[in-house]
Write an enzyme that holds these catalytic residues in place. Structure first.
Site, mmCIF file in Angstrom:
data_model
loop_
_atom_site.group_PDB
_atom_site.id
_atom_site.type_symbol
_atom_site.label_atom_id
_atom_site.label_comp_id
_atom_site.label_asym_id
_atom_site.label_seq_id
_atom_site.Cartn_x
_atom_site.Cartn_y
_atom_site.Cartn_z
ATOM 1 N N LYS A 42 37.222 -18.849 55.226
ATOM 2 C CA LYS A 42 37.176 -19.348 53.783
ATOM 3 C C LYS A 42 36.481 -20.752 53.930
ATOM 4 O O LYS A 42 36.364 -21.431 54.928
ATOM 5 C CB LYS A 42 38.453 -19.550 53.257
ATOM 6 N N TYR A 262 29.470 -53.812 51.119
ATOM 7 C CA TYR A 262 29.788 -53.843 49.627
ATOM 8 C C TYR A 262 31.287 -54.585 49.715
ATOM 9 O O TYR A 262 32.184 -54.242 50.656
ATOM 10 C CB TYR A 262 30.009 -52.501 49.044
HETATM 11 C C1 LIG Z 1 43.655 -20.898 55.449
HETATM 12 C C2 LIG Z 1 44.781 -19.763 55.541
HETATM 13 C C3 LIG Z 1 45.063 -19.583 57.049
HETATM 14 C C4 LIG Z 1 44.558 -19.999 58.238
HETATM 15 O O1 LIG Z 1 45.104 -21.282 58.467
HETATM 16 P P1 LIG Z 1 44.823 -22.320 59.566
HETATM 17 O O2 LIG Z 1 46.117 -23.285 59.569
HETATM 18 O O3 LIG Z 1 43.434 -22.851 59.259
HETATM 19 O O4 LIG Z 1 44.917 -21.658 60.831
HETATM 20 C C5 LIG Z 1 45.986 -18.450 57.184
HETATM 21 N N1 LIG Z 1 46.489 -17.808 55.985
HETATM 22 C C6 LIG Z 1 46.198 -18.248 54.845
HETATM 23 C C7 LIG Z 1 47.048 -17.408 53.867
HETATM 24 C C8 LIG Z 1 45.588 -19.353 54.690
HETATM 25 O O5 LIG Z 1 45.225 -19.731 53.318
#
Ligand SMILES: *Cc1c(COP(=O)(O)O)cnc(C)c1O
Length: 367
Positions: A42, A262
């Site tokens: 994702k 800044y």
């Molecule tokens: C993002 C996600 C993962 C992966 O989690 P990590 O901590 O990055 O390994 C797994 N399952 C779900 C439902 C997620 O949203």
């Protein structure tokens, strides 16, 4: 793109796909007998490039990919092996059915309404449709309640036309050794018992390190594939994936009492050599890193001084008199682990990686 083709003034982000594949294989090697290793891609594979990562992991043998959005899944359909499954965690809203069916993408159904929608669609097109089911065992975020899931399991009619790929849940505190993890595991196992023969999935990256009991039939690592430490407080078992090198644009010597940047938030106490670097908050180099952390150059950590601005950061290069414009300093990489930078920024490695901007020359080291 090779480094020769990158303008001297542009920062480079090198993504080591061989390391991603090694990380995936390493996780797979830890799994209990019979558990399968998927991969979470994702948010553009945590900012590092979903297409490139998908291709590398497909080659490594991964056949279960997870994304958040249908659009992310569609972008990967022709990149992962044809038989590989792509699951969409965010679920199935009204009107999206045909989009999933047309490209053979599998929704993870997050409430009984979504189950009903998918089941009706299966009836309408006259064939069975694959789906995952997400049960919320302790996050209060996404997924149906255990009692909703039990009710579904009790009524064959309600899942008519749906072939279940898995029943899954997600751990709220996987990186901690707490009783809550055991409770979530036992809640999911209770449900699995009501769905004989349906695979179960619980562990994210850190969940894998909780032990064999958490692996069940399928694990869903994301962070650990990309080099984020899944066991905070212990040595990182994962290989570094992302290396961000940003060029020095200018070097100047300032006298004591001269301020930098800044808001004049940093003032020299002694003669100081200031190097100005081509990266800023518009590149995802967070403003919370103002006066915090540093960049690495030839074995030395040069501290950031002054505020992070949109396109530039400044560092104290007094320890490196040889530093000149065009030299590249390491902001992230083997000497600047993403988890350390994240701690300096007051956040987690996940946010550092997913914030990385679009102005870097991205280079992929092939698996
Ligand atoms: C993002 C996600 C993962 C992966 O989690 P990590 O901590 O990055 O390994 C797994 N399952 C779900 C439902 C997620 O949203």
């Amino acid at each position: 793109m090779g480094i020769e083709a990158v303008p001297a003034s542009q920062a480079t982000l090198e993504i080591d796909l061989a390391a991603v594949a090694r990380n995936w294989n390493g996780l797979r090697g830890r799994l209990a007998e019979g558990s399968e290793c998927g991969a979470v891609l994702k948010a553009n594979a945590y900012g590092l490039g979903a297409a490139e990562v998908a291709q590398a992991l497909g080659k490594a043998g991964c056949r279960r990919f997870f994304v958040a959005h249908l659009g992310e899944a569609l972008a990967l359909r022709n990149i992962v092996p044809p038989k590989a499954r792509i699951f969409v965690l965010n679920g199935l809203l009204e009107g999206e059915e045909q989009g999933y069916v047309a490209e053979n993408i599998v929704p993870v159904l997050n409430d009984p309404g979504q189950v009903q929608r998918w089941s009706r669609h299966a009836g309408k097109i006259g064939r069975s449709l694959l789906a995952g089911i997400h049960v919320d065992t302790g996050m209060s975020r996404l997924g149906m309640t255990p009692s909703e899931a039990s009710a579904l399991a009790a009524s064959r009619k309600s899942i008519e036309g749906i072939a279940l790929a898995f029943v899954m849940s997600h751990l709220a505190r996987a990186e901690e050794a707490v009783e809550a993890n055991r409770q979530q595991l036992s809640a999911l196992k209770d449900l699995r018992a009501r769905w004989p023969g349906i695979p179960a999935s619980l562990a994210n990256s850190s969940g894998i390190f909780l032990g064999d009991a958490w692996h069940l039939d399928l694990v869903r690592p994301g962070a650990a594939l990309y080099g984020i430490n899944p066991v905070p407080g212990r040595p990182n078992p994962q290989a570094c994936v992302a290396t961000l090198l940003a060029p020095v644009l200018q070097v100047r010597d300032i006298p004591p009492a001269q301020s930098v940047g800044y808001g004049a938030t940093w003032t020299a106490r002694a003669p100081t050599r200031v190097a100005t670097i081509a990266a800023g908050y518009a590149d995802g180099w967070m403003r919370s890193l103002s006066n915090r952390g540093g960049a690495h150059y030839r074995g030395k950590l040069l501290p950031f001084i002054g505020r992070v601005s949109m396109d530039l950061v400044t560092l104290d290069a007094s320890a490196c008199p040889e530093l000149v414009p065009g030299n590249r300093v390491e902001l992230l990489g083997p000497s600047r682990p993403v988890d350390e930078v994240a701690a300096e920024a007051g956040t987690i490695g996940y946010e550092v990686l997913t914030s990385l901007g679009r102005r870097f020359a991205r280079m992929y080291r092939q698996a």
